[in-house]
Design an enzyme around this catalytic site. Sequence first.
Site, PDB file in Angstrom:
ATOM      1  CG  HIS A 129      -4.657  11.898  10.879  1.00  0.00           C
ATOM      2  ND1 HIS A 129      -4.909  13.201  10.518  1.00  0.00           N
ATOM      3  CD2 HIS A 129      -3.346  11.678  10.618  1.00  0.00           C
ATOM      4  CE1 HIS A 129      -3.787  13.743  10.048  1.00  0.00           C
ATOM      5  NE2 HIS A 129      -2.826  12.849  10.107  1.00  0.00           N
ATOM      6  CG  HIS A 173      -0.470  14.921   7.742  1.00  0.00           C
ATOM      7  ND1 HIS A 173       0.705  14.335   8.136  1.00  0.00           N
ATOM      8  CD2 HIS A 173      -0.579  14.718   6.401  1.00  0.00           C
ATOM      9  CE1 HIS A 173       1.293  13.782   7.076  1.00  0.00           C
ATOM     10  NE2 HIS A 173       0.535  14.010   6.006  1.00  0.00           N
ATOM     11  CG  ASP A 232       1.619  15.573  12.107  1.00  0.00           C
ATOM     12  OD1 ASP A 232       2.253  14.564  12.458  1.00  0.00           O
ATOM     13  OD2 ASP A 232       1.062  15.680  10.990  1.00  0.00           O
ATOM     14  CG  ASP A 292       4.280  14.879   9.614  1.00  0.00           C
ATOM     15  OD1 ASP A 292       4.189  15.862  10.392  1.00  0.00           O
ATOM     16  OD2 ASP A 292       3.378  14.014   9.510  1.00  0.00           O
ATOM     17  CG  ASP A 300      -1.819   1.221   1.274  1.00  0.00           C
ATOM     18  OD1 ASP A 300      -1.659   2.118   0.400  1.00  0.00           O
ATOM     19  OD2 ASP A 300      -2.678   1.287   2.180  1.00  0.00           O
ATOM     20  CG  ASP A 337      -4.481   7.701   3.236  1.00  0.00           C
ATOM     21  OD1 ASP A 337      -5.608   7.742   2.706  1.00  0.00           O
ATOM     22  OD2 ASP A 337      -3.445   8.031   2.648  1.00  0.00           O
TER      23      ASP A 337
END
Length: 665
Positions: A135, A174, A172, A265, A20, A92
């Site tokens: 998330h 995101h 982060d 990230d 993936d 995801d």
Amino acid sequence: MGTALIYDEEMTKYKLLWVDPACKIEVPERLTVSHEALVQSGLADRCISVPVRKATDSDILRVHSEEYLEGVKKTPYMTLEDLKEFTLQYGDVYFHQNIYHCAELAAGAALQLVDSVMTGQVRNGMALVRPPGHHSMRSAANGFCVFNNVAIAAQYAKQQYGVKRVLIVDWDVHHGQGVQYCFEDDPSVLYFSWHRYEHQNFWPKLRDSDFDSVGKEKGAGFNINVPWNKTKMQNSDYLSVFCHLLLPVAYEFCPDLVLVCAGFDSAIGDPEGEMCATPDIFAHLTHLLMNLAGGKVCAVLEGGYNLTSLAQSVCQTVQTLLGDPAPRPANLQGPCRSALESLHCARSTHRQYWPCLKHAADLPTSDISTKRFKLAEEKEDSDKEIVWPEPDKRFAPAVRAAVVLPDGVACPDGCHPFTLSEDLDPLIVNKLKEKFLKGADDRETLSTLSRLIALVDQMEKNEVCSGLALVPAITMATMCVIQHAASAPKNRVLVVCVGDWNVPKFTEDGKTLVMQFSNKVSEERASRYYIPLHLKKGFRDVSGFMQAVTGLLLPLGYQYDPSLVVLVRMSDSGLCDSVWQQLTGLLQGLAQGHTLVLMQDNEKDCVGPTGSSLLGDPAPSLGPLLAPLSEDVESVEKLRDKLKAEWKLLQNTAQDTGKDAGDCS
Ligand code: Q9C
Ligand code: ZN
């Protein structure tokens, strides 16, 4: 009071079992390299190792639904095919037979961290966990996350410890939509997130991630999103958002606890973020939070997929939590245009909720940021290897805070009485006599001034970190220190003066920058390197003062990048201890913590609090702040307007010309 480090190898024991491309970056090595870097650098040894525990069902149910928990609980018994199918319901993310176990430990690690901090066993700490959390939603895994570790920790802190206000800082790259959804209508949890957005073209591509999602009902204003609409954001962009948005709001909110969704990230080299901020910026982001909530900061790992950048950034964060001085921040040339636009939009949107932002500019008229549009394909340079220098080794000098005190004033605990190892140097003595004493042979003053000079020299050599002197003639001592410090070729001195003093003109060669706060100074004498700020009530209006500190002094200081900060407190300053300690604490992010505090000798009562700040103790909370006086806000804004062309870190609206997001190669 120490720093907790929570880590368990058990959390490395799951991985992606099929192909993936979306999930292949979330690997067990993320945790092992981070931990190994902490061990190798000696940082792990300096932390208090706290064991993980399993979060209980009732802990998990603080945030997640029973159906979802029941579903996840079945995954340890699933076949590979079942796991794949279970995974398909979500975006995801991947499941593994051992991930439920790890997710219990990851949430439990965050709870252990909150326990350690709230019970006072440690001051602050970091938990290195997998899977990440921000998330995951009430009934859904998402973005490598199974349980929302930080959201669970926030609810736990409220319910278990009666914490009234929690600040969650999500650095982060995101958007932690799971955290946003969890606390949308809750005014007791302030959620702040910046994230790569690219006009809704970047994962998770939610309309809810834009700056106009401010929270709902009672929680309106308590959700702050800063969407990045370009990649390659740099240190300046991150610091600008802290100074002009997060910090003023955070001080106004006055959290009892700060939780950090510490994803890395957002650092250079990360394949997901594609940003250009260097690992040392996390030292500053961490430092800037460490005087909130009485220092109660809990950082919990989220993302970070470039193993080198991740490990370096984790070390910077932990070393700062441990109290070591932050490195001098590099290349702060000011925010780029796109970052300014995002900052501007977020500030204008939130000005109706936060008095500290009341004066923010109107939304830009071309409201492109709210619209989704397909971006022109940028030329592909993503396979070009990004390189950056390894951050310099940081170390804390053997002497953290040296003090020069008159006889009869006790040295604060932990501070180091500064004495001269040798007799006074006759050359220096003569120079001092000539320059400052009109030839008089005042042994007492000469000894004080010589000691100050020696102290400055030792700070320059990094043998001493910071200093504190109680002096009979503060203006003379200040002049002496500044002239001496600025005489060395590479030095730059930031002088922060609180209170009334007719500051003499220094050479305007850029080697000294003076910023003065007072209710008497006038703008007339302002010059390029002398910046007076008139505050109507002096320092009795705490909000106005903090506004000036976060929005003016810090960005100015960061951009100037001094080698020494001289903080001068005149005897009439009228500043209360807690505000003074906040100021002292925040300024230590500059000049590798080289702060020299000079106070008039009738300020004895202030020696203790100042010494404690210089030792790195957290400043006491200021309490929720009221709206600043409009006169003070106007003074701050007028000054910012005047200076922002030259000092680009003062810019905070789209109209202020920003440079384009540069190429970090
Ligand atoms: N190009 C965290 O950082 N999208 N989660 C992957 C691959 C999912 C990130 C797309 C990113 C999830 C905790
Ligand atoms: Zn992330």
